[in-house]
Design a protein around this motif. Sequence first.
Motif, PDB file in Angstrom:
ATOM      1  N   ARG A  20       0.617  -1.037   0.297  1.00 49.17           N
ATOM      2  CA  ARG A  20      -0.093  -0.191  -0.013  1.00 49.17           C
ATOM      3  C   ARG A  20       1.047   0.897   0.214  1.00 49.17           C
ATOM      4  N   LYS A  21       2.108   1.456   0.635  1.00 52.60           N
ATOM      5  CA  LYS A  21       3.032   2.536   0.978  1.00 52.60           C
ATOM      6  C   LYS A  21       3.460   2.438  -0.397  1.00 52.60           C
ATOM      7  N   ALA A  22       3.985   1.678  -0.882  1.00 53.18           N
ATOM      8  CA  ALA A  22       4.717   2.118  -2.317  1.00 53.18           C
ATOM      9  C   ALA A  22       3.775   1.997  -3.644  1.00 53.18           C
ATOM     10  N   VAL A  23       2.345   1.379  -3.182  1.00 49.65           N
ATOM     11  CA  VAL A  23       1.624   1.868  -4.517  1.00 49.65           C
ATOM     12  C   VAL A  23       0.879   3.754  -4.148  1.00 49.65           C
ATOM     13  N   GLU A  24       1.146   4.079  -3.287  1.00 54.22           N
ATOM     14  CA  GLU A  24       0.873   5.675  -2.731  1.00 54.22           C
ATOM     15  C   GLU A  24       1.872   6.570  -3.006  1.00 54.22           C
ATOM     16  N   ARG A  25       3.256   5.851  -2.421  1.00 49.08           N
ATOM     17  CA  ARG A  25       4.155   6.492  -3.085  1.00 49.08           C
ATOM     18  C   ARG A  25       4.133   7.064  -5.053  1.00 49.08           C
ATOM     19  N   MET A  26       3.741   5.671  -5.783  1.00 51.00           N
ATOM     20  CA  MET A  26       4.218   5.341  -7.095  1.00 51.00           C
ATOM     21  C   MET A  26       2.937   6.437  -7.458  1.00 51.00           C
ATOM     22  N   GLU A  27       1.982   6.735  -6.936  1.00 53.45           N
ATOM     23  CA  GLU A  27       0.411   7.506  -7.235  1.00 53.45           C
ATOM     24  C   GLU A  27       1.226   8.871  -7.329  1.00 53.45           C
ATOM     25  N   LYS A  28       1.493   9.208  -6.163  1.00 52.79           N
ATOM     26  CA  LYS A  28       2.274  11.145  -5.806  1.00 52.79           C
ATOM     27  C   LYS A  28       2.858  11.240  -7.309  1.00 52.79           C
ATOM     28  N   ARG A  29       4.165  10.371  -7.204  1.00 51.68           N
ATOM     29  CA  ARG A  29       4.870  10.818  -8.266  1.00 51.68           C
ATOM     30  C   ARG A  29       4.481  11.200  -9.899  1.00 51.68           C
ATOM     31  N   LYS A  30       2.938  10.004 -10.024  1.00 52.37           N
ATOM     32  CA  LYS A  30       2.154  10.064 -11.420  1.00 52.37           C
ATOM     33  C   LYS A  30       1.574  11.921 -11.341  1.00 52.37           C
ATOM     34  N   GLN A  31       1.052  11.768 -10.042  1.00 50.08           N
ATOM     35  CA  GLN A  31       0.140  13.046  -9.903  1.00 50.08           C
ATOM     36  C   GLN A  31       1.297  14.412  -9.983  1.00 50.08           C
ATOM     37  N   ASP A  32       2.684  14.493  -9.779  1.00 48.10           N
ATOM     38  CA  ASP A  32       3.522  15.362  -9.153  1.00 48.10           C
ATOM     39  C   ASP A  32       3.888  15.364 -10.818  1.00 48.10           C
ATOM     40  N   ARG A  33       4.313  13.948 -11.594  1.00 51.38           N
ATOM     41  CA  ARG A  33       4.784  14.020 -13.191  1.00 51.38           C
ATOM     42  C   ARG A  33       3.380  15.107 -13.765  1.00 51.38           C
ATOM     43  N   ILE A  34       2.291  14.609 -13.621  1.00 49.75           N
ATOM     44  CA  ILE A  34       1.101  15.413 -14.373  1.00 49.75           C
ATOM     45  C   ILE A  34       1.611  16.832 -14.226  1.00 49.75           C
ATOM     46  N   ASN A  35       1.072  17.058 -12.585  1.00 46.98           N
ATOM     47  CA  ASN A  35       1.033  18.813 -12.588  1.00 46.98           C
ATOM     48  C   ASN A  35       2.181  19.232 -13.352  1.00 46.98           C
ATOM     49  N   LYS A  36       3.322  19.194 -13.451  1.00 44.91           N
ATOM     50  CA  LYS A  36       4.135  19.585 -13.939  1.00 44.91           C
ATOM     51  C   LYS A  36       3.890  19.506 -14.991  1.00 44.91           C
ATOM     52  N   ASN A  37       3.439  18.546 -16.108  1.00 43.60           N
ATOM     53  CA  ASN A  37       3.078  18.368 -17.316  1.00 43.60           C
ATOM     54  C   ASN A  37       2.484  19.879 -17.927  1.00 43.60           C
ATOM     55  N   LYS A  38       1.613  20.084 -17.169  1.00 45.58           N
ATOM     56  CA  LYS A  38       0.312  20.933 -17.323  1.00 45.58           C
ATOM     57  C   LYS A  38       0.745  22.371 -17.062  1.00 45.58           C
ATOM     58  N   GLU A  39       1.609  22.990 -15.778  1.00 41.85           N
ATOM     59  CA  GLU A  39       2.403  23.828 -15.787  1.00 41.85           C
ATOM     60  C   GLU A  39       2.832  23.985 -16.585  1.00 41.85           C
TER      61      GLU A  39
END
Length: 80
Positions: free
Chosen positions: A51-70
């Motif tokens: 569960r912690k590994a999936v949470e870290r992966m989801e956070k990295r994914k969302q950060d990458r999406i936000n960076k690309n949108k910016e």
Amino acid sequence: MYLLGISLLLLLLKYMEIGPVATWSWWVIVGSFGATAAWWMWADATGYTKRKAVERMEKRKQDRINKNKEALGMRPRKPR
């Protein structure tokens, strides 16, 4: 991981006979390794580790999406 680090530190202090740990029984040191093993078994059995590994992966994914949108000049949406 913290328990393993503490266990290794206690082992080193006991082996080098440093401080009050030198007077402790070896069973205390072995018990700290047993607590570490029990923690790992519990974490794996309950899915905590995954569960912690999936949470870290989801956070990295969302950060990458936000960076690309910016980069495109778009504002990232706020989480609902």
